[in-house]
Motif scaffolding. Structure first.
Motif, short mmCIF file in Angstrom:
data_model
loop_
_atom_site.label_atom_id
_atom_site.label_comp_id
_atom_site.label_asym_id
_atom_site.label_seq_id
_atom_site.Cartn_x
_atom_site.Cartn_y
_atom_site.Cartn_z
N VAL A 65 0.99 -1.26 0.05
CA VAL A 65 -0.14 0.00 0.07
C VAL A 65 0.83 1.11 -0.10
O VAL A 65 1.89 1.34 0.65
CB VAL A 65 -0.99 -0.13 1.17
CG1 VAL A 65 -0.26 0.08 2.55
CG2 VAL A 65 -1.70 1.21 1.13
N LYS A 66 0.38 2.31 -0.91
CA LYS A 66 1.12 3.32 -0.87
C LYS A 66 0.32 4.58 -0.31
O LYS A 66 -0.90 4.64 -0.25
CB LYS A 66 1.63 3.65 -2.51
CG LYS A 66 2.39 5.03 -2.49
CD LYS A 66 2.51 5.20 -4.08
CE LYS A 66 3.50 6.45 -4.16
NZ LYS A 66 3.79 6.70 -5.73
N ASP A 67 0.81 5.30 0.54
CA ASP A 67 0.44 6.39 1.35
C ASP A 67 -0.90 5.95 2.21
O ASP A 67 -1.98 6.37 1.99
CB ASP A 67 -0.30 7.59 0.17
CG ASP A 67 0.86 8.14 -0.63
OD1 ASP A 67 2.09 8.23 -0.04
OD2 ASP A 67 0.84 8.33 -1.76
N ARG A 68 -0.54 4.97 2.81
CA ARG A 68 -1.54 4.30 3.76
C ARG A 68 -2.36 5.28 4.63
O ARG A 68 -1.75 6.19 5.35
CB ARG A 68 -1.05 3.35 4.58
CG ARG A 68 -2.05 2.58 5.35
CD ARG A 68 -1.26 1.29 6.03
NE ARG A 68 -2.07 0.50 6.97
CZ ARG A 68 -1.96 -0.57 7.45
NH1 ARG A 68 -0.74 -1.03 7.45
NH2 ARG A 68 -3.05 -1.19 8.25
N ALA A 69 -3.53 5.17 4.73
CA ALA A 69 -4.31 5.97 5.49
C ALA A 69 -4.97 7.36 5.10
O ALA A 69 -5.13 8.40 5.71
CB ALA A 69 -4.14 6.08 7.02
N SER A 70 -4.01 7.76 3.89
CA SER A 70 -4.36 9.07 3.45
C SER A 70 -5.50 8.96 2.14
O SER A 70 -5.70 7.72 1.75
CB SER A 70 -3.01 9.56 2.61
OG SER A 70 -2.77 8.99 1.40
N ARG A 71 -5.94 10.08 1.66
CA ARG A 71 -7.02 10.16 0.86
C ARG A 71 -6.42 9.41 -0.60
O ARG A 71 -7.40 8.97 -1.33
CB ARG A 71 -7.42 11.61 0.53
CG ARG A 71 -8.13 12.04 1.71
CD ARG A 71 -8.84 13.00 1.29
NE ARG A 71 -10.04 13.02 0.35
CZ ARG A 71 -11.08 13.83 -0.33
NH1 ARG A 71 -11.03 14.73 0.46
NH2 ARG A 71 -11.69 13.36 -0.89
N GLY A 72 -5.12 9.54 -0.86
CA GLY A 72 -4.70 9.01 -2.17
C GLY A 72 -4.00 7.67 -2.07
O GLY A 72 -3.13 7.25 -2.82
N GLN A 73 -4.38 6.96 -1.02
CA GLN A 73 -3.74 5.68 -0.76
C GLN A 73 -4.05 4.84 -2.22
O GLN A 73 -5.14 4.92 -2.75
CB GLN A 73 -4.14 4.95 0.39
CG GLN A 73 -5.61 4.06 0.35
CD GLN A 73 -6.07 3.42 1.66
OE1 GLN A 73 -4.76 3.32 2.67
NE2 GLN A 73 -6.92 2.62 1.70
N LYS A 74 -3.16 3.76 -2.22
CA LYS A 74 -3.11 2.71 -3.53
C LYS A 74 -2.53 1.64 -2.90
O LYS A 74 -1.40 1.40 -2.63
CB LYS A 74 -2.37 3.45 -4.72
CG LYS A 74 -2.49 2.53 -5.90
CD LYS A 74 -1.59 3.23 -6.93
CE LYS A 74 -1.83 2.28 -8.30
NZ LYS A 74 -0.98 2.94 -9.27
N SER A 97 -5.96 -0.68 -6.54
CA SER A 97 -7.34 0.01 -5.97
C SER A 97 -6.79 1.29 -5.25
O SER A 97 -5.95 1.23 -4.47
CB SER A 97 -8.03 -1.07 -4.84
OG SER A 97 -9.37 -0.20 -4.58
N SER A 98 -7.70 2.21 -5.47
CA SER A 98 -7.43 3.57 -5.09
C SER A 98 -8.43 3.84 -4.02
O SER A 98 -8.90 5.15 -3.56
CB SER A 98 -7.68 4.74 -6.01
OG SER A 98 -6.27 4.54 -6.58
N GLU A 99 -9.53 2.69 -3.39
CA GLU A 99 -10.49 2.99 -2.56
C GLU A 99 -9.89 3.64 -1.18
O GLU A 99 -8.66 3.37 -0.86
CB GLU A 99 -11.00 1.70 -2.04
CG GLU A 99 -11.94 1.00 -3.11
CD GLU A 99 -13.38 1.54 -3.02
OE1 GLU A 99 -13.70 2.17 -2.41
OE2 GLU A 99 -13.82 1.16 -4.44
#
Length: 125
Positions: free
Chosen positions: A53-62, A79-81
């Motif tokens: 996961v990239k940028d976990r817990a942020s709006r732009g996580q992937k 997924s970008s959910e």
């Protein structure tokens, strides 16, 4: 169809990548464990899964789930959910669809000889 001697499972083949800790691994295995039925067609020794996961817990996580299965091409689902659980379910479902598609491409769909069942011979006529 021959059975695989050592079928792949999520628990055996999953690595956690960037953004996840080993503490998250058990929870992730529980979430995507339903992939076991699809992975069972592949040998565990030749199958790998990696989730990150990239940028976990942020709006732009992937969230990214990668699969290398028994000599096939690498399959990457993302997924970008915003909700982590929803993103994991999204990549799981997408991987299941893509594994099904890969299996369908290998089946002898257009081979008439494998598809047709011979008619029984009537010996009394």
């Amino acid at each position: 169809m021959s059975a695989v001697a050592n079928p792949a499972t999520v628990a055996e083949c999953l690595r956690v990548g960037a953004g996840f800790s080993q503490g998250d691994r058990k929870w992730i295995v529980e979430q995507i464990g339903t992939l076991d039925t699809r992975l069972a067609a592949f040998h565990a020794d030749a199958t790998e899964l990696e989730i990150s996961v990239k940028d976990r817990a942020s709006r732009g996580q992937k969230v990214t789930l990668e699969c290398w299965a028994s000599g096939g091409d690498k399959i990457v689902t993302t997924s970008s959910e915003e909700d982590l659980h929803a993103a994991i379910m999204d990549v799981r479902d997408d991987l299941r669809r893509r594994l099904n598609d890969a299996k369908t491409k290998q089946e002898p769909r257009h081979n008439r000889h494998l598809r047709e069942v011979p008619e029984p011979v009537d010996l009394e006529a």
